[in-house]
Design a protein around this motif. Structure first.
Motif, PDB file in Angstrom:
ATOM      1  N   TYR A 201       0.860  -1.176   0.000  1.00  0.00           N
ATOM      2  CA  TYR A 201       0.000   0.000   0.000  1.00  0.00           C
ATOM      3  C   TYR A 201       0.904   1.236   0.000  1.00  0.00           C
ATOM      4  CZ  TYR A 201      -3.615  -3.381   1.197  1.00  0.00           C
ATOM      5  OH  TYR A 201      -4.463  -4.459   1.183  1.00  0.00           O
ATOM      6  N   LYS A 202       0.778   2.057  -1.043  1.00  0.00           N
ATOM      7  CA  LYS A 202       1.733   3.154  -1.241  1.00  0.00           C
ATOM      8  C   LYS A 202       1.576   4.280  -0.228  1.00  0.00           C
ATOM      9  CE  LYS A 202      -1.052   5.694  -4.639  1.00  0.00           C
ATOM     10  NZ  LYS A 202      -1.057   6.310  -5.989  1.00  0.00           N
ATOM     11  N   ASP A 203       0.360   4.484   0.284  1.00  0.00           N
ATOM     12  CA  ASP A 203       0.129   5.579   1.227  1.00  0.00           C
ATOM     13  C   ASP A 203      -1.029   5.219   2.151  1.00  0.00           C
ATOM     14  OD1 ASP A 203      -2.180   5.948  -0.337  1.00  0.00           O
ATOM     15  OD2 ASP A 203      -1.218   7.489  -1.559  1.00  0.00           O
ATOM     16  N   TYR A 204      -1.296   6.114   3.096  1.00  0.00           N
ATOM     17  CA  TYR A 204      -2.334   5.805   4.089  1.00  0.00           C
ATOM     18  C   TYR A 204      -3.720   5.684   3.453  1.00  0.00           C
ATOM     19  CZ  TYR A 204      -4.196  10.578   4.155  1.00  0.00           C
ATOM     20  OH  TYR A 204      -4.804  11.764   3.799  1.00  0.00           O
ATOM     21  N   TYR A 205      -3.968   6.485   2.411  1.00  0.00           N
ATOM     22  CA  TYR A 205      -5.291   6.451   1.788  1.00  0.00           C
ATOM     23  C   TYR A 205      -5.542   5.106   1.118  1.00  0.00           C
ATOM     24  CZ  TYR A 205      -9.307   7.741  -1.088  1.00  0.00           C
ATOM     25  OH  TYR A 205     -10.550   7.784  -1.668  1.00  0.00           O
ATOM     26  N   SER A 206      -4.557   4.603   0.398  1.00  0.00           N
ATOM     27  CA  SER A 206      -4.738   3.304  -0.257  1.00  0.00           C
ATOM     28  C   SER A 206      -4.877   2.196   0.780  1.00  0.00           C
ATOM     29  CB  SER A 206      -3.572   3.015  -1.208  1.00  0.00           C
ATOM     30  OG  SER A 206      -2.353   2.874  -0.498  1.00  0.00           O
ATOM     31  N   HIS A 240       9.738   1.615   1.195  1.00  0.00           N
ATOM     32  CA  HIS A 240       9.205   2.744   0.428  1.00  0.00           C
ATOM     33  C   HIS A 240       7.676   2.785   0.416  1.00  0.00           C
ATOM     34  CE1 HIS A 240      13.114   4.014  -0.950  1.00  0.00           C
ATOM     35  NE2 HIS A 240      13.391   2.775  -1.333  1.00  0.00           N
ATOM     36  N   PHE A 241       7.042   1.826   1.073  1.00  0.00           N
ATOM     37  CA  PHE A 241       5.575   1.781   1.111  1.00  0.00           C
ATOM     38  C   PHE A 241       5.077   2.120   2.514  1.00  0.00           C
ATOM     39  CE2 PHE A 241       6.963  -1.034  -2.268  1.00  0.00           C
ATOM     40  CZ  PHE A 241       6.170  -0.628  -3.334  1.00  0.00           C
ATOM     41  N   TYR A 242       3.845   2.567   2.575  1.00  0.00           N
ATOM     42  CA  TYR A 242       3.249   2.911   3.873  1.00  0.00           C
ATOM     43  C   TYR A 242       3.015   1.659   4.706  1.00  0.00           C
ATOM     44  CZ  TYR A 242      -0.122   4.718   7.273  1.00  0.00           C
ATOM     45  OH  TYR A 242      -0.771   5.063   8.440  1.00  0.00           O
ATOM     46  N   ALA A 243       2.486   0.628   4.058  1.00  0.00           N
ATOM     47  CA  ALA A 243       2.164  -0.614   4.765  1.00  0.00           C
ATOM     48  C   ALA A 243       2.098  -1.751   3.752  1.00  0.00           C
ATOM     49  CB  ALA A 243       0.830  -0.482   5.508  1.00  0.00           C
ATOM     50  N   ALA A 292       5.537  11.671  10.472  1.00  0.00           N
ATOM     51  CA  ALA A 292       4.397  11.177  11.240  1.00  0.00           C
ATOM     52  C   ALA A 292       3.604  10.151  10.455  1.00  0.00           C
ATOM     53  CB  ALA A 292       3.507  12.344  11.643  1.00  0.00           C
ATOM     54  N   GLY A 293       3.529  10.313   9.151  1.00  0.00           N
ATOM     55  CA  GLY A 293       2.714   9.416   8.342  1.00  0.00           C
ATOM     56  C   GLY A 293       3.457   8.233   7.782  1.00  0.00           C
ATOM     57  N   GLY A 294       4.746   8.100   7.994  1.00  0.00           N
ATOM     58  CA  GLY A 294       5.449   6.962   7.423  1.00  0.00           C
ATOM     59  C   GLY A 294       6.946   7.109   7.537  1.00  0.00           C
ATOM     60  N   LEU A 295       7.649   6.426   6.673  1.00  0.00           N
ATOM     61  CA  LEU A 295       9.097   6.307   6.790  1.00  0.00           C
ATOM     62  C   LEU A 295       9.823   7.231   5.843  1.00  0.00           C
ATOM     63  CD1 LEU A 295      11.215   4.436   8.187  1.00  0.00           C
ATOM     64  CD2 LEU A 295      11.086   3.011   6.165  1.00  0.00           C
ATOM     65  N   ILE A 296      10.867   7.907   6.352  1.00  0.00           N
ATOM     66  CA  ILE A 296      11.772   8.663   5.497  1.00  0.00           C
ATOM     67  C   ILE A 296      13.129   7.998   5.631  1.00  0.00           C
ATOM     68  CG2 ILE A 296      12.825  10.888   5.026  1.00  0.00           C
ATOM     69  CD1 ILE A 296      10.717  12.229   6.547  1.00  0.00           C
ATOM     70  N   GLY A 297      13.365   6.961   4.931  1.00  0.00           N
ATOM     71  CA  GLY A 297      14.651   6.291   5.055  1.00  0.00           C
ATOM     72  C   GLY A 297      14.693   5.397   6.273  1.00  0.00           C
ATOM     73  N   GLY A 298      15.610   4.470   6.300  1.00  0.00           N
ATOM     74  CA  GLY A 298      15.707   3.547   7.410  1.00  0.00           C
ATOM     75  C   GLY A 298      16.408   2.286   6.961  1.00  0.00           C
ATOM     76  N   VAL A 299      16.478   1.312   7.813  1.00  0.00           N
ATOM     77  CA  VAL A 299      17.143   0.075   7.457  1.00  0.00           C
ATOM     78  C   VAL A 299      16.293  -1.101   7.895  1.00  0.00           C
ATOM     79  CG1 VAL A 299      19.492   0.951   7.540  1.00  0.00           C
ATOM     80  CG2 VAL A 299      18.444   0.127   9.626  1.00  0.00           C
ATOM     81  N   ILE A 300      16.388  -2.182   7.143  1.00  0.00           N
ATOM     82  CA  ILE A 300      15.763  -3.433   7.528  1.00  0.00           C
ATOM     83  C   ILE A 300      16.883  -4.316   8.052  1.00  0.00           C
ATOM     84  CG2 ILE A 300      14.512  -5.456   6.693  1.00  0.00           C
ATOM     85  CD1 ILE A 300      12.837  -2.983   6.617  1.00  0.00           C
ATOM     86  N   LEU A 322      -3.361   4.774  14.205  1.00  0.00           N
ATOM     87  CA  LEU A 322      -3.069   5.433  12.935  1.00  0.00           C
ATOM     88  C   LEU A 322      -4.283   6.255  12.524  1.00  0.00           C
ATOM     89  CD1 LEU A 322      -1.448   2.409  11.022  1.00  0.00           C
ATOM     90  CD2 LEU A 322      -0.337   4.117  12.488  1.00  0.00           C
ATOM     91  N   ASP A 323      -4.054   7.536  12.295  1.00  0.00           N
ATOM     92  CA  ASP A 323      -5.140   8.441  11.928  1.00  0.00           C
ATOM     93  C   ASP A 323      -5.548   8.167  10.479  1.00  0.00           C
ATOM     94  OD1 ASP A 323      -6.861  10.505  11.344  1.00  0.00           O
ATOM     95  OD2 ASP A 323      -5.528  12.110  12.036  1.00  0.00           O
ATOM     96  N   PRO A 324      -6.776   7.697  10.242  1.00  0.00           N
ATOM     97  CA  PRO A 324      -7.196   7.388   8.869  1.00  0.00           C
ATOM     98  C   PRO A 324      -7.322   8.615   7.973  1.00  0.00           C
ATOM     99  CG  PRO A 324      -9.052   7.215  10.373  1.00  0.00           C
ATOM    100  CD  PRO A 324      -7.829   7.403  11.223  1.00  0.00           C
ATOM    101  N   PHE A 325      -7.311   9.825   8.566  1.00  0.00           N
ATOM    102  CA  PHE A 325      -7.468  11.040   7.769  1.00  0.00           C
ATOM    103  C   PHE A 325      -6.139  11.687   7.390  1.00  0.00           C
ATOM    104  CE2 PHE A 325     -11.355  10.452  10.162  1.00  0.00           C
ATOM    105  CZ  PHE A 325     -12.303  10.529   9.147  1.00  0.00           C
ATOM    106  N   THR A 326      -5.059  11.228   7.999  1.00  0.00           N
ATOM    107  CA  THR A 326      -3.747  11.793   7.684  1.00  0.00           C
ATOM    108  C   THR A 326      -2.662  10.732   7.568  1.00  0.00           C
ATOM    109  OG1 THR A 326      -3.178  12.099  10.026  1.00  0.00           O
ATOM    110  CG2 THR A 326      -4.302  13.931   8.912  1.00  0.00           C
ATOM    111  N   GLY A 327      -2.907   9.555   8.125  1.00  0.00           N
ATOM    112  CA  GLY A 327      -1.876   8.533   8.193  1.00  0.00           C
ATOM    113  C   GLY A 327      -0.925   8.736   9.355  1.00  0.00           C
TER     114      GLY A 327
END
Length: 339
Positions: A201-206, A240-243, A292-300, A322-327
């Motif tokens: 899922y690319k973003d919170y809305y999807s 690179h994905f929200y979820a 707040a809505g997701g990841l900006i870089g990081g490591v697995i 998780l806020d469904p209106f903003t992610g």
């Protein structure tokens, strides 16, 4: 004699109270010239903004006229050339208060406002700011001025993000606007789904509308850790994905990897510590940050391995919804505080 005494007392009251007017001079120009009109609906139960002490004086924070007129005038001032969309801003709360400590004070701003596009079939949600900000008198003595500026900056961000935001496909009636939160939640498929759709899922809305990116499959390493999403020759790191949903379980990307998403009667949430959600560095020495809505870089890496094993070194934290209106993350009030 009575008149003289009255005017003397009245003057003393005026002398003891100062005014801080919310300044709407910051540009909120719509560079796309897409918005034709703005309607501001002030839904606050109390039209007062708040009051802060400055030494022995009360400083009252006010609008020059009222919220609806001042914000509307602000928009038209910076947008003389306009498009064809009708925007509505719903001001849900705006309150400034002060918490007095023994040797200092903490000023607090609570602001919540949402934007919609009005179409023939109703109102379509775009974006929301739901923010709490604090300022200490140890940092600045001018709490009222600092917090009123923060209110302006938050609304500025809301306008600029709304100009480029895509309205939700769901519409609501004008009579439902005051309760849009609960009305729209009923329409979000992820909250009502019995089975989750596999994929990314690319973003919170999807994610909340339960629409994974078409054509992608998940790829895991030999330890069972999902690392990539694959679509033909295209391979994209899972971070690179929200979820994503893997084997019927939903996961949310966080700075140190990913963690399982749960659901209860209040919505969807993750269980994380402050260190996991807002780390400054990881063991590799790579600096990472989290929006707040997701990841900006990081490591697995190792953190993900232990989280999937269910052990996580006893670092399971409190519920973070998780806020469904903003992610964004809806952090508990005592998040990160040790008892």
């Amino acid at each position: 004699m009575k008149k003289t005494l009255f005017f003397l007392l009245f003057s003393m009251v005026l002398w003891g109270q100062k005014i801080e007017t919310i300044d709407f001079s910051k540009s909120i120009k719509d560079n796309k010239n897409s918005i034709k009109s703005l309607t501001v609906i002030d839904q606050r139960a109390n039209p007062e903004v708040g009051m802060i002490m400055y030494h022995k004086d009360e400083v009252k924070i006010i609008f020059e006229n009222n919220a609806s007129k001042d914000i509307t005038d602000w928009f038209y001032k910076y947008n003389p050339v306009r498009g064809n969309k009708d925007m509505v801003l719903l001001l849900e709360s705006l309150n400034i208060s002060e918490d007095k400590k023994e040797k200092y004070s903490v000023g607090k701003l609570e602001l919540r406002a949402s934007t919609f596009i009005k179409k023939e079939d109703g109102y379509h949600f775009i974006d929301r700011k739901d923010t709490i900000a604090t300022v200490s008198s140890r940092t600045t003595p001018y709490l009222a001025q600092s917090l009123s500026r923060k209110a302006t900056l938050i609304l500025t961000d809301l306008f600029k993000e709304s100009y480029k935001g895509e309205p939700w496909e769901f519409s609501i009636s004008e009579s439902d606007l005051p309760n849009y939160d609960s009305v729209l939640k009923e329409k979000l498929n992820i909250l009502n789904a019995n089975e989750l759709k596999e994929g990314v899922y690319k973003d919170y809305y999807s994610f909340f509308t339960h629409n994974p990116e078409p054509g992608f499959t998940l790829q895991a390493n030999d330890k069972g850790v999902v690392t990539k999403a694959v679509k033909g020759e295209e391979k994209t790191g899972i971070r690179h994905f929200y979820a994503f949903v893997h084997n019927g379980i939903a996961y949310k990307n966080i700075p140190v990897g990913y963690t399982e998403i749960f659901k209860d009667e209040n919505g969807v949430f993750i269980e994380v510590t402050k260190a996991e959600l807002f780390p400054e560095t990881v063991t590799t020495g790579v600096t990472i940050g989290a929006a707040a809505g997701g990841l900006i870089g990081g490591v697995i890496g190792a953190v993900v391995d232990v989280s999937l094993s269910g052990k996580r070194k006893n670092t399971v934290g409190p519920k973070v919804y998780l806020d469904p209106f903003t992610g964004n993350y809806l952090l508990p009030e005592d998040f990160g505080k040790t008892k």
